[in-house]
Motif scaffolding. Structure first.
Motif, short mmCIF file in Angstrom:
data_model
loop_
_atom_site.label_atom_id
_atom_site.label_comp_id
_atom_site.label_asym_id
_atom_site.label_seq_id
_atom_site.Cartn_x
_atom_site.Cartn_y
_atom_site.Cartn_z
N LEU A 3 34.03 72.36 25.88
CA LEU A 3 34.79 73.62 26.04
C LEU A 3 35.43 74.02 24.72
CD1 LEU A 3 36.58 73.01 29.48
CD2 LEU A 3 34.44 74.20 29.04
N ARG A 4 36.04 73.02 24.05
CA ARG A 4 36.73 73.33 22.78
C ARG A 4 35.72 73.80 21.73
NH1 ARG A 4 41.96 73.78 24.37
NH2 ARG A 4 42.43 72.09 25.82
N ALA A 5 34.56 73.16 21.68
CA ALA A 5 33.56 73.53 20.68
C ALA A 5 33.05 74.95 20.90
CB ALA A 5 32.39 72.54 20.70
N MET A 6 33.11 75.40 22.16
CA MET A 6 32.63 76.76 22.47
C MET A 6 33.78 77.77 22.49
SD MET A 6 29.25 76.57 23.17
CE MET A 6 28.86 77.98 24.18
N ASP A 7 34.98 77.33 22.07
CA ASP A 7 36.16 78.21 22.05
C ASP A 7 36.52 78.80 23.41
OD1 ASP A 7 36.92 77.94 19.39
OD2 ASP A 7 35.33 79.32 18.76
N ILE A 8 36.23 78.04 24.45
CA ILE A 8 36.59 78.47 25.80
C ILE A 8 38.07 78.14 26.02
CG2 ILE A 8 36.14 78.14 28.28
CD1 ILE A 8 33.61 79.04 26.79
N GLN A 31 27.40 82.68 29.20
CA GLN A 31 28.64 83.39 29.52
C GLN A 31 29.33 83.95 28.30
OE1 GLN A 31 29.84 84.10 32.59
NE2 GLN A 31 28.00 83.17 33.44
N THR A 32 29.22 83.24 27.16
CA THR A 32 29.94 83.66 25.96
C THR A 32 29.06 84.46 25.00
OG1 THR A 32 29.37 81.60 24.83
CG2 THR A 32 31.46 81.62 26.02
N GLY A 33 27.75 84.34 25.17
CA GLY A 33 26.84 84.99 24.23
C GLY A 33 26.81 84.28 22.89
N LYS A 34 27.32 83.06 22.85
CA LYS A 34 27.35 82.30 21.58
C LYS A 34 26.52 81.03 21.74
CE LYS A 34 31.73 81.51 20.82
NZ LYS A 34 33.05 81.26 20.25
N LYS A 35 26.00 80.53 20.62
CA LYS A 35 25.27 79.27 20.67
C LYS A 35 26.22 78.12 20.39
CE LYS A 35 21.04 79.38 21.39
NZ LYS A 35 20.62 79.26 22.83
N MET A 36 25.95 77.00 20.98
CA MET A 36 26.76 75.81 20.71
C MET A 36 26.54 75.35 19.27
SD MET A 36 28.67 73.17 21.37
CE MET A 36 28.94 72.71 23.07
N ASP A 37 27.63 75.05 18.57
CA ASP A 37 27.55 74.49 17.22
C ASP A 37 27.64 72.97 17.38
OD1 ASP A 37 28.09 73.43 14.73
OD2 ASP A 37 29.54 74.98 14.16
#
Lengths: 385, 465
Positions: B56-61, B198-204
């Motif tokens: 969750l933290r890595a995805m800025d949720i 859900q976020t439209g972002k890729k996991m880093d």
């Protein structure tokens, strides 16, 4: 006790002396494996040469010794089963299978296994979700379960053994489904009490004997020309485990007929079959993970719409209500039942959607509450006319 | 209710770290409200102990820990109106009251289109999605959000199934944990895909690897810090630990959590150097041996303290074990590591339990703490609405009583010589609930505590004689 009795008389005998046949078979050297929940894959037990036996509680027996070992916040039905087990009501058991069904079962697994100290004790970890990865996992878990039984009986369970067991259990389900057909006439040809007792008696027998008993019941009831009941409101019972005929008896004493159910000791367990065309383990995984419609299994809302979600989740209720032309339904649950308890508002909404009047009862699994239940049910029946 | 809240004094803590938690939690709630207003980050309802903190933290949720918010309502003695609302919807009061409080709150908020009046600490914000968990740990975790969809049907759910093998004295859990691991990895990867969608972002994944490493170091640091409480007198008790659990349960995978335990570690070492205990004159050392606390009655810990009783250890909310003592395979894949960490945590006591016939992991953990922390008695709390943490406690006490008998026993002492030792270990089971205050009686609870303290005192005198 007349050992020559047949059909409903035999049902009555096995219902009243629950476990008597399993006790005899155990004395003959057969291994009897107990279970409490529909998630226990019975075909595997039969394939191993053991006899599956469904434990019952007893609403007339106060929970005593069980409460010295297990918390009172556990589902009272499950506590009653445990209480009877530690009071040696089921001393003929050689083992138990406990599936991952609810917290009451999972969290008390150690208490059961150490208190009963049976030679065989197995937990089957049924996933909570239905997707490709959970099927893969469950296939592996069923193999572990199979291996545990093989070690216990000292012989391999072959695919043929499993296929044979699946066929027998499917036959059982077909016959049970045929008994339900007697509920369709108005008034029904079989009472709710009779059907409950029949299915309960069957769950105490080896599958072949259970099949024979169902044949006898089908023959006997099939010859009836007249219903044992008068014409009255047709009621569906919705809920979890109801392991006695008292509730159906109460409803029918008040002039209604119990004509359908979605309970674990009824259609939830007896209707879904195992696909005999699939490889046995895969087919078992399919039945126990996907086909058993228990609130324990999370099913994703794919529509983003509540109404569509409940239509998908509770379709079996709507189908049954229509097929058996019910006039009203009773959701009967025990206190502390988390899986069902969290669904009550959604189920209520579904019954509204299908225009079936509903009574929700939360009970304690005790004969002491029958008076209160009678008042509530009577009022409900008066309301629906 | 509001008047009562104003009158209630803040609970006295033994450490500055524990005292700093209130504002920290308040800020975490406020920050979710801010995030909702700003709309830049996605907000997720979710549960603690799911091994997904770093993801969750890595995805800025922004996680909203719904059990936490119900706990806050309970601690502020303001849960009843939400519980009643849930009951009016058809939920039984016998169900998990965290869930009932959350459902009552959510339904009210959705009905109003704004926060319910005087919502504790500003309220619980509407999520963008919900992450539930079908563990073999807790049914409500799988059912709560599904029930919440009745009022929020447009909010999607991802349900992570996180099983672990139950303890079997006859079988080594490592025989089966390979397929458990494969399943958990797939569940966590499924979560990542859901979050990406859900976020439209890729996991880093580099960031995730860093956060998992930070999480691991935090696990070890917490363990080492809590082990400092073995000191006599004990510098910090369970009352404080019910505060210091906050970074462990709600902020893992953040530098803030790591720094918090660094500070706590330093503070405890300083207290130990000064010989400063949780209580002025430590007479009894107690183990909180199971059960979630009654959040509205944490003052009961101070009441224990007032009788000279300290709680050096607890099993509740000690959700970490040292990574370096876990017997799990090495991997560079952070998702695979999280899955191993999950399995390593739940099976941590299995090996020990297998070695003692008739034992089991939860009992072994109690025995370890009793010995390591020089425990004189065990206290448990039976919360009526939660089967997850509260079923099996009576049985565990039965098992303990077989080892800690009320008669002197021979044990292996110094230099391998047998010594007669009095190992009786009294226990107390308190009964109420996590947040349902109607189940609680302060008078009864304190009478029970008084009687328990008298038992401890008579034992202490007998041993001294």
């Amino acid at each position: 006790m007349n050992k020559q009795s047949k059909g409903m008389a035999k049902v009555e005998r096995y219902y009243e002396n629950y476990g008597s046949r399993a006790r005899e078979l155990s004395a003959e050297g057969k291994k009897v494996i107990g279970y409490v929940c529909s998630f226990a894959p019975l075909e595997m037990i039969t394939a191993s040469g053991c006899i599956p036996f469904r434990l019952r509680g007893d609403i007339h027996e106060p929970i005593t010794k069980g409460d010295t070992l297990l918390e009172t916040i556990v589902c009272p039905y499950y506590r009653s089963c445990f209480d009877l087990a530690v009071k040696h009501r089921y001393e003929f058991l050689s083992g138990m299978v406990i599936p991952h069904a609810c917290d009451s079962m999972v969290r008390s697994f150690s208490v059961w296994s150490y208190s009963l100290n049976l030679p065989y004790f197995q937990f089957v970890n049924t996933p909570s979700v239905v997707k490709d990865s959970s099927f893969e996992f469950f296939n592996e878990e069923l193999k572990t379960y199979k291996k545990s039984l093989e070690e216990f009986v000292g012989k391999k369970i072959t695919d043929d053994d499993l296929a044979g067991a699946i066929q027998l259990h499917n036959e059982n389900r077909n016959k049970a489904r045929a008994v339900y057909e007697f509920r369709k006439p108005d008034p029904p040809l079989i009472t709710g009490q009779e059907l409950a007792k029949t299915l309960l008696a069957c769950s105490s027998l080896p599958i072949e004997e259970s099949n024979r008993l169902l044949d006898e019941v089908l023959e006997e009831v099939g010859q009836r020309k007249k219903s044992p009941l008068g014409k009255g409101p047709r009621i569906l019972i919705d809920g979890a485990c109801i392991d006695n005929a008292e509730l159906a008896g109460l409803v029918e004493d008040l002039g209604a007929s119990v004509v359908a159910d979605t309970i674990c000791n009824g259609s939830r367990d007896y209707w879904p079959k195992v696909d005999e065309k699939k490889p046995p383990i895969e087919a078992l995984a399919d039945r126990y993970l996907d086909k058993l419609n228990c609130p324990k299994t999370y099913r994703e809302n794919k529509t983003g719409n509540f109404e569509e979600d409940i239509k998908a989740r509770f379709a079996d209720i709507g189908f049954t209500a229509k097929e058996f032309q019910v006039d009203g339904a009773i959701i009967y649950l025990y206190r502390y039942c988390d899986p069902f308890g969290f669904e009550v508002p959604a189920r209520k909404a579904y019954y509204e959607l299908i225009h079936v009047p509903l009574l929700h009862l939360e009970d304690l699994y005790s004969a002491g509450t029958i008076g209160q239940l009678r008042t509530r049910i009577q009022a409900f029946l008066e309301m629906i006319g | 209710m509001a008047e009562e809240q104003k009158k209630r004094k803040k609970r006295k803590t033994a450490t500055k770290a524990a005292a700093s938690i209130g504002p920290m939690v308040k800020e975490s709630i406020t920050s979710t409200i801010r995030a909702r207003e700003e709309g830049k980050q996605k907000i997720a309802y979710t549960f603690i102990v799911c091994q997904h903190d770093e993801i969750l933290r890595a995805m800025d949720i922004v996680p909203v820990w719904t059990e936490n918010y119900s706990g806050i309502c309970g601690a502020k003695r303001d849960a009843e109106r939400f519980l009643q609302r849930a009951e009016s919807l058809g939920f039984s009061r016998s169900l998990c009251t965290y869930a009932l409080c959350g459902l009552g709150f959510d339904q009210w908020r959705e009905e109003l289109g704004e926060m319910p009046p005087d919502a504790p600490w500003g309220g619980q914000v509407r999520p963008d999605f919900m992450i539930s968990s079908g563990q073999i740990l807790c049914d409500p975790r799988s059912k709560w959000y599904q029930a919440a969809q009745q009022f929020m049907p447009d909010v999607p759910i991802y349900n992570i199934d996180l099983p672990y093998p139950l303890f079997d004295p006859k079988r080594d859990h490592r025989e089966v944990w390979g397929y458990y691991h494969r399943y958990i990895v797939k569940e966590l990867r499924g979560l990542v895909s859901f979050l990406e969608e859900q976020t439209g972002k890729k996991m880093d994944y580099d960031r995730l690897r860093e956060l998992v490493d930070l999480g691991d170091r935090t696990w070890n640091l917490i363990h080492e810090t809590y082990e400092l409480r073995r000191a006599v007198p004990c510098p910090m008790g369970t009352g404080d630990a019910m505060n210091t659990m906050v970074p462990m349960c709600f902020m893992m995978g953040t530098q803030e959590a790591y720094d918090f335990y660094l500070d706590l570690n330093k503070e405890l070492k300083e207290k130990i150097a000064r010989g400063e205990g949780e209580v002025e004159e430590e007479k009894y050392r107690l183990l909180w041996g199971g059960g979630l606390p009654a959040w509205y009655a944490l003052n009961d810990f101070n009441y224990f303290n007032s009788k000279g009783a300290s709680f050096p250890a607890e099993t509740t909310y000690r959700m970490v074990v040292p990574l370096y003592e876990m017997d799990i395979p090495e991997t560079n894949d952070p998702i695979e590591h999280l899955a191993w960490r999950w399995l390593g945590y739940w099976t941590f006591w299995y090996e020990k339990a297998r070695k003692r016939p008739g034992s089991e992991p939860d009992v072994e953990r109690l025995i370890q703490y009793i010995e390591d922390y020089k425990i004189d008695g065990v206290v448990m709390h039976e919360a009526f609405s939660c089967r997850t943490w509260h079923v099996g406690l009576i049985w565990q006490l039965h098992q303990l009583a077989k080892i800690y008998k009320p008669i002197p026993v021979l044990v292996l002492g110094k230099e391998g010589k047998k010594e007669k030792k009095q190992r009786e270990l009294p226990s107390l089971v308190l009964e109420s609930d996590i947040i349902d205050i109607t189940s609680y009686s302060e008078v009864d609870t304190r009478n029970k505590i008084d009687a328990f303290i008298e038992t401890l005192e008579s034992l202490r005198r007998a041993r001294a004689a």
